[in-house]
Design a protein around this motif. Structure first.
Motif, mmCIF file in Angstrom:
data_model
loop_
_atom_site.group_PDB
_atom_site.id
_atom_site.type_symbol
_atom_site.label_atom_id
_atom_site.label_comp_id
_atom_site.label_asym_id
_atom_site.label_seq_id
_atom_site.Cartn_x
_atom_site.Cartn_y
_atom_site.Cartn_z
ATOM 1 N N ILE A 1 0.846 -1.199 0.000
ATOM 2 C CA ILE A 1 0.000 0.000 0.000
ATOM 3 C C ILE A 1 0.882 1.251 0.000
ATOM 4 C CG2 ILE A 1 -1.850 1.235 1.216
ATOM 5 C CD1 ILE A 1 -2.816 -1.479 2.284
ATOM 6 N N LEU B 1 -12.461 1.295 -2.532
ATOM 7 C CA LEU B 1 -11.541 0.247 -2.971
ATOM 8 C C LEU B 1 -12.084 -1.075 -2.452
ATOM 9 C CD1 LEU B 1 -7.722 0.492 -2.936
ATOM 10 C CD2 LEU B 1 -8.787 -1.545 -1.994
ATOM 11 N N SER C 1 -11.541 -5.348 -2.075
ATOM 12 C CA SER C 1 -10.501 -6.374 -2.133
ATOM 13 C C SER C 1 -10.970 -7.658 -1.460
ATOM 14 C CB SER C 1 -9.218 -5.841 -1.507
ATOM 15 O OG SER C 1 -8.137 -6.700 -1.788
ATOM 16 N N PHE D 1 -6.992 -7.900 4.117
ATOM 17 C CA PHE D 1 -6.468 -6.650 3.552
ATOM 18 C C PHE D 1 -5.730 -5.863 4.638
ATOM 19 C CE2 PHE D 1 -6.561 -2.243 2.158
ATOM 20 C CZ PHE D 1 -6.250 -2.343 0.813
ATOM 21 N N LEU E 1 -4.069 6.028 1.342
ATOM 22 C CA LEU E 1 -5.358 5.750 0.705
ATOM 23 C C LEU E 1 -6.232 7.005 0.704
ATOM 24 C CD1 LEU E 1 -5.986 2.241 2.300
ATOM 25 C CD2 LEU E 1 -5.932 2.667 -0.168
ATOM 26 N N ILE F 1 -9.460 7.766 -1.549
ATOM 27 C CA ILE F 1 -10.297 6.634 -1.135
ATOM 28 C C ILE F 1 -11.017 7.003 0.168
ATOM 29 C CG2 ILE F 1 -10.299 4.211 -0.365
ATOM 30 C CD1 ILE F 1 -9.638 4.501 -3.348
ATOM 31 N N CYS G 1 -13.520 4.740 1.417
ATOM 32 C CA CYS G 1 -14.047 3.514 2.012
ATOM 33 C C CYS G 1 -13.337 2.311 1.389
ATOM 34 C CB CYS G 1 -15.556 3.484 1.734
ATOM 35 S SG CYS G 1 -16.372 1.942 2.113
ATOM 36 N N VAL G 2 -12.972 1.354 2.223
ATOM 37 C CA VAL G 2 -12.403 0.095 1.736
ATOM 38 C C VAL G 2 -13.354 -1.021 2.137
ATOM 39 C CG1 VAL G 2 -10.386 -1.423 1.707
ATOM 40 C CG2 VAL G 2 -10.083 1.015 2.163
ATOM 41 N N ALA H 1 -13.776 -5.199 2.073
ATOM 42 C CA ALA H 1 -13.044 -6.440 1.834
ATOM 43 C C ALA H 1 -13.677 -7.581 2.600
ATOM 44 C CB ALA H 1 -11.587 -6.271 2.254
ATOM 45 N N CYS I 1 -7.687 2.582 10.322
ATOM 46 C CA CYS I 1 -8.669 3.204 9.419
ATOM 47 C C CYS I 1 -9.598 4.124 10.196
ATOM 48 C CB CYS I 1 -9.518 2.130 8.744
ATOM 49 S SG CYS I 1 -8.669 1.289 7.418
ATOM 50 N N ALA J 1 -13.994 1.236 6.887
ATOM 51 C CA ALA J 1 -13.608 -0.103 6.439
ATOM 52 C C ALA J 1 -14.785 -1.037 6.693
ATOM 53 C CB ALA J 1 -12.376 -0.588 7.185
#
Ligand code: SF4
Lengths: 211, 465
Positions: free
Chosen positions: A24, A80, A82, A86, A99, A104, A106-107, A109, A120, A127
């Motif tokens: 990352i 993002l 994944s 993660f 990020l 970005i 919001c992630v 996964a 985060c 997240a």
């Protein structure tokens, strides 16, 4: 939907598990003593053809056209997505700063590594963990270039017709962190007296710790 | 109710449970290095906050320090950006009155080597550091966790961590490890078995005969890599071995306090019939030397086996990156560099084992470089006193000054593109040791044997001959 919703967000799909924080944001960029400016070096070794170094002008570097972040259709993505685990590896919070600096918000996964997940929310980056089949649907969606709404208050992801795609779980403390941008230290310092009392008792019990 | 070691350590440090379900956990010791702390100190400054308890904090620079020209002190750092990070730590420590083992101090070293060595970290403590390998200190019967920079700032200001209790996992290793198989092989085997997310959300307690018969240094190697299994904390019960290790350390209690401490420390073990949410059993006597073949610490193989068929996209990507093929024997992987060091394996015992294998042999002429980087200045001195540096140098190894070095290459010690490296560190992530470098995680013994052969060999055979 409300003011905390991430509206019409494009998704960039990173179809790989165990993405570590070394990827990352690679080590050479951790030498910065600031919290900002990491965005251009997000996923540096995957994103560019050459090896990057801190302080460099990134605008002229040749991009790796195969890496999803560089695909035209994913430009401007705010979400993002994944697979499993993660953010594993190093505790570097720089990964979260990178990020966010890139844009970005919001992630999503299948699962996250613990320290990254914590980091985060300390920075207001949302997240979200979703089961495999929901992730598969999001991946399909992303590849078709579809966008989503992420409604944190109601804990739901919607398509652009505002039809519910999937609900998500999040604990109330972390939710408040994102919604209200808490001053965690200020909040903890409200317990100063309790901490002091605890500490005074401890001084008698385990004096060797206070050296 | 019977409690686990983790339950006990947690309860001893619980300041308050708040309405939102989070706890404030009191932090006894906070270790600081130069990479993850500058933004935290800056945050304090901006908010006009002070340190809660100055003496709780101890610092040392490790990631950026060069392993050559150390007699020059700060002037030996050729990279200005690295130097700024190290001097920023100097200034922050000075401003707040934090005790630091700086670049010119003989006690400087990798933060996870220095803490236990000084008795700065002790049984029964809660220990945090802005570094994921803080789990190392759990080997002393402590609750030790890696934290992010926001949490570093929080600990500086409040001496507490906002935490949610994790679940309990027991990793029980029965039997004793065969000759040529070490704690590094054990910890890699566990990760190979449960995966890098296998212990996410858990605190691991390692137990069983194999663990009990280990030295503290070997136990630290095991706990160091708890994070590679996904656990923020790994720990081992206090016992006689711990007692003897801690006794007489500079920051350890003495006299009456020592006696009092012992009474408390003897409780630092899980009660019989304590409940674990998950248990993993391994027969230590069946373990073999491990070599990692991929780009995640779970991608490991026995030294006498072949590279497996990829089971996922991640695994085929890893094989591509490593330029290796399914079916290839571990022993046919040719090496370009060898690195003995890092917070996993840079203590005296590690260097002794490696030196015993290197002694009287020469580093293979096809290797570009083989380096030994002791974990601290004191480890270095102890090794030199035993003549280990001479053994390594005569064989063709470079003997370096202490620091993280090629574990992640924030200093000049890095792999060249495409290099295969036998490394005693803990992460084989892409580019970790240098841009496009290829890392194979192994024990110090396997690294030493590989340096001589130029490729991996079964160190069990080497020891027999
Ligand atoms: S030796 Fe490696 S893993 Fe250990 S603290 Fe340093 S960089 Fe991190």
């Amino acid at each position: 939907m409300n003011e905390y919703t991430i509206h019409s967000a494009k998704m960039v799909p990173l179809d790989r598990s165990n993405i570590d924080t070394d990827q990352i944001i690679p080590k050479q960029f951790l030498k910065s003593i600031k919290k900002s400016g990491f965005g251009p070096n997000l996923f540096d070794s995957w994103r560019y053809i050459d090896a990057g170094f801190p302080g460099q002008d990134n605008s002229g570097r040749e991009l790796n056209s195969e890496f999803v972040l560089n695909h035209k259709k994913y430009k401007g993505s705010e979400v993002l997505i994944s697979r499993e685990n993660f953010g594993c590896g190093s505790s570097r919070e720089h990964a979260v700063w990178a990020l966010q600096d890139y844009g970005i918000k919001c992630v999503i996964a299948e699962s996250f590594a613990d320290i990254f997940y914590n980091n985060c929310f300390k920075n207001g980056l949302l997240a979200i963990t979703l089961p495999k089949d929901s992730m598969a649907e999001l991946f399909r969606f992303a590849e078709e270039g579809e966008a989503i709404h992420v409604d944190l208050v109601n804990q739901v992801i919607l398509d652009l017709n505002e039809t519910e795609m999937v609900k998500f779980e999040i604990d109330s403390y972390r939710k408040t962190c994102v919604l209200e941008g808490l001053d965690e230290i200020g909040l903890s310092l409200k317990y100063s007296k309790t901490i002091k009392n605890y500490e005074n008792a401890k001084k008698k019990q385990t004096p060797w710790i206070f050296k | 109710m019977p409690r686990t070691l983790y339950d006990k350590l947690w309860e001893l440090h619980e300041v308050i449970k708040r309405e939102d379900g989070t706890h404030l956990l009191y932090i006894d010791r906070h270790l600081i290095h130069e990479v993850t702390s500058p933004q935290a100190f800056e945050g304090l400054r901006v908010a006009g906050r002070r340190l809660w308890r100055v003496s709780a904090n101890k610092a040392t620079p490790d990631h950026n320090v060069p392993t050559t020209n150390r007699e020059l002190g700060l002037e030996g750092i050729t990279d200005d950006v690295s130097k700024l990070q190290v001097t920023t730590l100097d200034e922050n420590c000075k401003e707040h009155g934090i005790e630091q083992f700086d670049i010119s101090d003989e006690r400087q070293g990798i933060v996870h080597v220095v803490g236990p060595e000084q008795g700065i970290t002790l049984p029964g403590m809660t220990v945090v550091c802005g570094d994921s390998h803080t789990s190392t200190h759990g080997a002393l019967g402590a609750l030790a966790m890696g934290i992010g920079t926001s949490e570093v700032e929080h600990v500086l200001a409040t001496q507490c961590l906002v935490a949610i209790k994790q679940k309990n996992m027991k990793v029980e290793i029965s039997g004793s490890l065969p000759e040529g198989v070490y704690s590094k092989d054990l910890t890699l085997s566990v990760i190979g078995k449960i995966g890098t997310a296998g212990a996410t959300g858990y605190a691991i307690e390692y137990s069983g005969e194999a663990i009990r018969s280990m030295s503290i240094e070997a136990r630290m190697t095991v706990c160091n890599m708890a994070i590679e299994a996904g656990a923020r904390a790994g720990m081992i019960a206090f016992d006689q071995v711990t007692l003897e290790y801690v006794k007489g350390k500079p920051f350890a209690p003495s006299g009456r306090e020592w006696e009092e401490a012992l009474v408390q420390w003897k409780e630092l073990r899980s009660d019989d019939r304590a409940h674990f949410d998950k248990t993993v059993d391994l027969d230590g006597s069946k373990l073999k030397p491990q070599v990692s073949w991929g780009t995640s610490p779970e991608m490991v193989m026995d030294i006498d086996s072949t590279i497996p068929e990829p089971r996922s996209n991640s695994e085929s990507d890893a094989l591509d990156y490593m330029d290796l093929k399914t079916g290839m024997r571990a022993q046919d992987i040719r090496l370009d560099q060898v690195f003995i060091g890092s917070c996993t394996n840079s203590r005296l015992e590690d260097l002794k084992v490696a030196a015993s294998i290197v002694k009287g042999n020469k580093v293979n002429k096809d290797l570009k470089r083989a380096i030994v980087v002791p974990g601290s200045g004191l480890v270095s001195r102890a090794a030199i006193n035993e003549g280990l540096d001479e053994i390594f140098k005569e064989a063709g190894f470079e003997w370096r000054a202490p620091g993280c070095s090629m574990c992640l290459g924030m200093n000049p010690d890095q792999l060249d593109e495409g290099d295969h490296c036998a490394s005693t560190s803990n992460r084989n992530f892409e580019g970790r040791q240098g841009y496009k470098g290829r890392t194979h995680l192994v024990s110090p013994a396997t690294a030493a044997a590989a340096a001589i052969a130029g490729h991996f060999v079964d160190v069990r055979q080497v020891l027999k001959s």
